[in-house]
Design a protein around this motif. Structure first.
Motif, mmCIF file in Angstrom:
data_model
loop_
_atom_site.group_PDB
_atom_site.id
_atom_site.type_symbol
_atom_site.label_atom_id
_atom_site.label_comp_id
_atom_site.label_asym_id
_atom_site.label_seq_id
_atom_site.Cartn_x
_atom_site.Cartn_y
_atom_site.Cartn_z
ATOM 1 N N THR A 2 -5.905 -0.835 -9.510
ATOM 2 C CA THR A 2 -4.668 -0.892 -10.294
ATOM 3 C C THR A 2 -3.486 -0.377 -9.481
ATOM 4 O OG1 THR A 2 -5.139 1.250 -11.338
ATOM 5 C CG2 THR A 2 -5.826 -0.738 -12.528
ATOM 6 N N PHE A 3 -3.744 0.555 -8.583
ATOM 7 C CA PHE A 3 -2.691 1.088 -7.722
ATOM 8 C C PHE A 3 -2.014 -0.043 -6.951
ATOM 9 C CE2 PHE A 3 -1.199 2.630 -3.632
ATOM 10 C CZ PHE A 3 -0.535 3.804 -3.926
ATOM 11 N N VAL A 4 -2.806 -0.870 -6.266
ATOM 12 C CA VAL A 4 -2.200 -1.911 -5.426
ATOM 13 C C VAL A 4 -1.678 -3.083 -6.236
ATOM 14 C CG1 VAL A 4 -3.443 -1.282 -3.326
ATOM 15 C CG2 VAL A 4 -4.432 -2.987 -4.847
ATOM 16 N N SER A 5 -2.384 -3.481 -7.288
ATOM 17 C CA SER A 5 -1.928 -4.662 -8.029
ATOM 18 C C SER A 5 -0.679 -4.365 -8.852
ATOM 19 C CB SER A 5 -3.037 -5.241 -8.907
ATOM 20 O OG SER A 5 -3.460 -4.327 -9.877
ATOM 21 N N ILE A 6 -0.661 -3.260 -9.565
ATOM 22 C CA ILE A 6 0.521 -2.910 -10.350
ATOM 23 C C ILE A 6 1.659 -2.471 -9.427
ATOM 24 C CG2 ILE A 6 1.431 -1.411 -12.177
ATOM 25 C CD1 ILE A 6 -0.677 -3.493 -13.120
ATOM 26 N N GLY A 7 1.319 -1.771 -8.354
ATOM 27 C CA GLY A 7 2.338 -1.363 -7.383
ATOM 28 C C GLY A 7 3.045 -2.559 -6.769
ATOM 29 N N ALA A 8 2.283 -3.600 -6.442
ATOM 30 C CA ALA A 8 2.887 -4.822 -5.876
ATOM 31 C C ALA A 8 3.793 -5.489 -6.903
ATOM 32 C CB ALA A 8 1.799 -5.776 -5.425
ATOM 33 N N ARG A 9 3.330 -5.568 -8.135
ATOM 34 C CA ARG A 9 4.151 -6.195 -9.181
ATOM 35 C C ARG A 9 5.454 -5.432 -9.384
ATOM 36 N NH1 ARG A 9 2.336 -6.248 -15.312
ATOM 37 N NH2 ARG A 9 3.168 -4.163 -15.163
ATOM 38 N N ASN A 10 5.374 -4.118 -9.397
ATOM 39 C CA ASN A 10 6.569 -3.310 -9.623
ATOM 40 C C ASN A 10 7.526 -3.339 -8.436
ATOM 41 O OD1 ASN A 10 5.566 -2.650 -12.116
ATOM 42 N ND2 ASN A 10 4.908 -0.607 -11.543
ATOM 43 N N SER A 11 7.040 -3.728 -7.266
ATOM 44 C CA SER A 11 7.871 -3.733 -6.061
ATOM 45 C C SER A 11 8.822 -4.917 -5.985
ATOM 46 C CB SER A 11 6.987 -3.727 -4.815
ATOM 47 O OG SER A 11 6.240 -2.545 -4.752
ATOM 48 N N VAL A 12 8.646 -5.896 -6.810
ATOM 49 C CA VAL A 12 9.456 -7.115 -6.699
ATOM 50 C C VAL A 12 10.947 -6.823 -6.791
ATOM 51 C CG1 VAL A 12 9.418 -7.801 -9.138
ATOM 52 C CG2 VAL A 12 9.553 -9.544 -7.372
ATOM 53 N N GLY A 132 0.764 3.510 -8.388
ATOM 54 C CA GLY A 132 1.103 2.321 -7.612
ATOM 55 C C GLY A 132 2.596 2.068 -7.631
ATOM 56 N N GLY A 133 3.181 2.148 -8.811
ATOM 57 C CA GLY A 133 4.629 1.984 -8.906
ATOM 58 C C GLY A 133 5.379 3.101 -8.224
ATOM 59 N N LEU A 134 4.859 4.315 -8.356
ATOM 60 C CA LEU A 134 5.514 5.484 -7.779
ATOM 61 C C LEU A 134 5.484 5.464 -6.250
ATOM 62 C CD1 LEU A 134 6.850 8.244 -8.461
ATOM 63 C CD2 LEU A 134 4.565 9.233 -8.289
ATOM 64 N N VAL A 135 4.421 4.923 -5.679
ATOM 65 C CA VAL A 135 4.266 4.927 -4.223
ATOM 66 C C VAL A 135 4.668 3.591 -3.587
ATOM 67 C CG1 VAL A 135 2.573 5.144 -2.350
ATOM 68 C CG2 VAL A 135 2.485 6.704 -4.303
ATOM 69 N N PHE A 139 7.641 2.653 -0.855
ATOM 70 C CA PHE A 139 7.104 2.141 0.411
ATOM 71 C C PHE A 139 7.748 0.802 0.751
ATOM 72 C CE2 PHE A 139 4.122 -0.685 2.598
ATOM 73 C CZ PHE A 139 4.006 -0.006 3.809
ATOM 74 N N ALA A 140 7.874 -0.076 -0.225
ATOM 75 C CA ALA A 140 8.523 -1.371 0.012
ATOM 76 C C ALA A 140 9.968 -1.169 0.449
ATOM 77 C CB ALA A 140 8.456 -2.240 -1.244
ATOM 78 N N MET A 141 10.656 -0.242 -0.195
ATOM 79 C CA MET A 141 12.045 0.040 0.191
ATOM 80 C C MET A 141 12.106 0.598 1.604
ATOM 81 S SD MET A 141 14.843 -0.440 -1.286
ATOM 82 C CE MET A 141 16.281 -0.491 -0.272
ATOM 83 N N TYR A 142 11.190 1.494 1.929
ATOM 84 C CA TYR A 142 11.123 2.045 3.282
ATOM 85 C C TYR A 142 10.898 0.925 4.301
ATOM 86 C CZ TYR A 142 9.175 4.114 7.461
ATOM 87 O OH TYR A 142 8.914 4.426 8.769
ATOM 88 N N MET A 143 9.945 0.048 4.017
ATOM 89 C CA MET A 143 9.650 -1.065 4.934
ATOM 90 C C MET A 143 10.862 -1.979 5.099
ATOM 91 S SD MET A 143 6.694 -0.938 6.384
ATOM 92 C CE MET A 143 6.583 -2.624 6.978
ATOM 93 N N LEU A 144 11.563 -2.235 4.011
ATOM 94 C CA LEU A 144 12.764 -3.067 4.100
ATOM 95 C C LEU A 144 13.801 -2.432 5.026
ATOM 96 C CD1 LEU A 144 13.266 -4.251 0.424
ATOM 97 C CD2 LEU A 144 12.972 -5.725 2.415
ATOM 98 N N GLN A 145 13.972 -1.138 4.915
ATOM 99 C CA GLN A 145 14.953 -0.448 5.751
ATOM 100 C C GLN A 145 14.469 -0.307 7.194
ATOM 101 O OE1 GLN A 145 15.603 3.141 3.508
ATOM 102 N NE2 GLN A 145 17.169 2.191 2.227
ATOM 103 N N ALA A 146 13.185 -0.033 7.375
ATOM 104 C CA ALA A 146 12.643 0.176 8.724
ATOM 105 C C ALA A 146 12.582 -1.116 9.527
ATOM 106 C CB ALA A 146 11.256 0.804 8.632
ATOM 107 N N THR A 147 12.260 -2.219 8.862
ATOM 108 C CA THR A 147 12.106 -3.489 9.574
ATOM 109 C C THR A 147 13.317 -4.392 9.432
ATOM 110 O OG1 THR A 147 11.081 -4.604 7.689
ATOM 111 C CG2 THR A 147 9.603 -3.432 9.222
ATOM 112 N N ASP A 148 14.144 -4.123 8.438
ATOM 113 C CA ASP A 148 15.293 -4.972 8.117
ATOM 114 C C ASP A 148 14.835 -6.419 7.855
ATOM 115 O OD1 ASP A 148 17.996 -5.248 7.544
ATOM 116 O OD2 ASP A 148 18.435 -6.015 9.561
#
Length: 183
Positions: A2-12, A132-135, A139-148
């Motif tokens: 549930t961590f990865v599946s809900i986390g991915a959904r919340n990252s959109v 999942g949502g909390l992490v 993490f997605a935001m960090y990756m967006l900023q780190a990789t642009d």
């Protein structure tokens, strides 16, 4: 799971602005919002269907296949070039298979394994979804900023989901009786 599946959904949500601002895409805020809203609708509507599939095939198969398809679709989102691509892979396919690795299916599996500590087990699964949502969102935001690059970020999130597949395959069993155990 549930961590990865809900986390991915919340990252959109963190992808809305980068995808909208990508000069190679002709996506507007309403288009991306439509895809996200449609995805949440498909996820909700497909829950009973995935429950039926779960009852027919078993939780292990449903969860492993769902995580695999969800991970692959998430990686494929890095190739988004048109709103129809986004709607097909995110709103329809990924969102339907999110139902197969949701709190509903993992909860159904856990209830077979636990009697005395059932509430604790279900609480941990639900906490995993919240975590999942909390992490995953930061993490997605960090990756967006780190990789642009929103494309690399989709790949990273998909890879994290796919890391759960071998773990689920090796650990999950449909029923304690399959291992000669009692709940």
């Amino acid at each position: 799971i549930t961590f990865v599946s809900i986390g991915a959904r919340n990252s959109v949500g963190v992808f809305v602005t980068p995808m909208q601002e990508d000069p190679g895409l002709a996506l507007t805020l309403p288009m991306i919002s439509l895809a996200a809203a449609l995805g949440f609708l498909v996820n909700g509507v497909s829950q009973p269907f995935m429950g039926w599939v779960y009852d027919k095939l078993g939780g292990r198969k449903v969860i492993v296949v769902s995580l695999t398809v969800l991970g692959v679709c998430t990686i494929l989102l890095s190739q988004t070039n048109h709103i129809l691509f986004l709607i097909f892979f995110y709103s329809l396919v990924a969102s339907m298979f999110m139902s197969g690795s949701s709190i509903s299916t993992t909860g159904a599996l856990l209830t077979r394994w636990f009697r005395r500590k059932r509430s604790t087990a279900l609480g941990l699964s639900t906490a995993g979804a919240s975590m999942g949502g909390l992490v995953m969102v930061p993490f997605a935001m960090y990756m967006l900023q780190a990789t642009d690059s929103w494309r690399i970020t989709w790949v990273a999130i998909g890879a994290i989901i796919l890391l759960g597949v071998p773990i689920a395959y090796l650990i999950l069993r449909d029923d304690p009786k399959d291992m000669g155990l009692l709940p």
